[in-house]
Scaffold this active site. Sequence first.
Site, PDB file in Angstrom:
ATOM      1  N   TYR A 164       0.805  -1.228   0.000  1.00  0.00           N
ATOM      2  CA  TYR A 164       0.000   0.000   0.000  1.00  0.00           C
ATOM      3  C   TYR A 164       0.838   1.279   0.000  1.00  0.00           C
ATOM      4  O   TYR A 164       0.296   2.368  -0.181  1.00  0.00           O
ATOM      5  CB  TYR A 164      -0.916   0.042   1.232  1.00  0.00           C
ATOM      6  CG  TYR A 164      -1.921  -1.070   1.267  1.00  0.00           C
ATOM      7  CD1 TYR A 164      -2.987  -1.105   0.374  1.00  0.00           C
ATOM      8  CD2 TYR A 164      -1.806  -2.101   2.193  1.00  0.00           C
ATOM      9  CE1 TYR A 164      -3.914  -2.131   0.401  1.00  0.00           C
ATOM     10  CE2 TYR A 164      -2.733  -3.133   2.226  1.00  0.00           C
ATOM     11  CZ  TYR A 164      -3.776  -3.142   1.332  1.00  0.00           C
ATOM     12  OH  TYR A 164      -4.688  -4.154   1.369  1.00  0.00           O
ATOM     13  N   HIS A 195      -4.175   6.327  -1.309  1.00  0.00           N
ATOM     14  CA  HIS A 195      -4.743   6.382   0.037  1.00  0.00           C
ATOM     15  C   HIS A 195      -3.673   6.704   1.083  1.00  0.00           C
ATOM     16  O   HIS A 195      -4.004   7.067   2.212  1.00  0.00           O
ATOM     17  CB  HIS A 195      -5.404   5.039   0.360  1.00  0.00           C
ATOM     18  CG  HIS A 195      -6.729   5.140   1.052  1.00  0.00           C
ATOM     19  ND1 HIS A 195      -7.454   6.304   1.207  1.00  0.00           N
ATOM     20  CD2 HIS A 195      -7.481   4.176   1.651  1.00  0.00           C
ATOM     21  CE1 HIS A 195      -8.576   6.060   1.857  1.00  0.00           C
ATOM     22  NE2 HIS A 195      -8.612   4.780   2.147  1.00  0.00           N
ATOM     23  N   PHE A 240      -4.641   0.046   9.687  1.00  0.00           N
ATOM     24  CA  PHE A 240      -5.440   0.162   8.474  1.00  0.00           C
ATOM     25  C   PHE A 240      -6.375   1.362   8.629  1.00  0.00           C
ATOM     26  O   PHE A 240      -6.752   1.758   9.726  1.00  0.00           O
ATOM     27  CB  PHE A 240      -6.191  -1.119   8.107  1.00  0.00           C
ATOM     28  CG  PHE A 240      -5.272  -2.158   7.544  1.00  0.00           C
ATOM     29  CD1 PHE A 240      -4.908  -2.135   6.203  1.00  0.00           C
ATOM     30  CD2 PHE A 240      -4.728  -3.141   8.358  1.00  0.00           C
ATOM     31  CE1 PHE A 240      -4.034  -3.073   5.681  1.00  0.00           C
ATOM     32  CE2 PHE A 240      -3.859  -4.083   7.844  1.00  0.00           C
ATOM     33  CZ  PHE A 240      -3.509  -4.050   6.498  1.00  0.00           C
ATOM     34  N   ASN A 252      -9.515   2.249   8.165  1.00  0.00           N
ATOM     35  CA  ASN A 252     -10.820   2.308   8.831  1.00  0.00           C
ATOM     36  C   ASN A 252     -10.749   2.059  10.336  1.00  0.00           C
ATOM     37  O   ASN A 252     -11.770   2.089  11.007  1.00  0.00           O
ATOM     38  CB  ASN A 252     -11.815   1.359   8.161  1.00  0.00           C
ATOM     39  CG  ASN A 252     -11.386  -0.082   8.225  1.00  0.00           C
ATOM     40  OD1 ASN A 252     -10.258  -0.388   8.585  1.00  0.00           O
ATOM     41  ND2 ASN A 252     -12.286  -0.983   7.868  1.00  0.00           N
ATOM     42  N   ASN A 272     -12.855   7.129   5.516  1.00  0.00           N
ATOM     43  CA  ASN A 272     -12.974   6.124   6.568  1.00  0.00           C
ATOM     44  C   ASN A 272     -12.023   6.344   7.741  1.00  0.00           C
ATOM     45  O   ASN A 272     -12.348   6.001   8.873  1.00  0.00           O
ATOM     46  CB  ASN A 272     -12.798   4.721   5.998  1.00  0.00           C
ATOM     47  CG  ASN A 272     -13.995   4.293   5.187  1.00  0.00           C
ATOM     48  OD1 ASN A 272     -15.121   4.718   5.448  1.00  0.00           O
ATOM     49  ND2 ASN A 272     -13.772   3.463   4.183  1.00  0.00           N
TER      50      ASN A 272
END
EC number: 3.1.1.29
Length: 193
Positions: free
Chosen positions: A16, A21, A67, A69, A115
């Site tokens: 990631y 993001h 993460f 959220n 989120n």
Amino acid sequence: MAIKLIVGLGNPGQEYMFTRHNAGFWFVHHLAQQFNIALAPDKKFHGVTGRGQIHGSDVRLLMPLTFMNKSGQSVVPMVKFYGIDNDELLIAHDELDIPAGSIKLKTDGGHGGHNGLRDITPHIGNDFHRLRVGIGHPGHKSKVSGHVLSKAAPDEQIAIDSALSAAFEALPLLLDGDIEKARSQINGFKLPE
């Protein structure tokens, strides 16, 4: 009030690291590199943390490893442990509603569907500072997940990096507590044509 904690939101893991993001992570990572602030895993705060001097101000850095959220599980304990007031908190995050190459400093407001913010605001409220790093919208909500979890095209990445540089230039104002001047400088940034 001056900024005492800068949080960069993103997702942990090498897969990631370079996705849109993780724009918040990019901001904090660059700060740590530029100001020689060692970042290390911190189990108490479920993240990677650091503390150092940035333009003469004592600042803590945080990148949650929970993460996106679940960002509140990292941010909220750190805010509470160190007694950070909301007006001393800056959270950098990706923003779909702003085109790549734009960046905005905002105080207050809802989570806007983000989120990471959605997981933080029920615990500390929404009256903190946000550095909204534009990543652009893919056009349809069904494409959002794929968009945020993929790498930016090379020209987009250059635009995002330019916007982040504008935020770095305004950092002394933020750290001195001159939020309005910082907001004017950051929000007024335009990519060269």
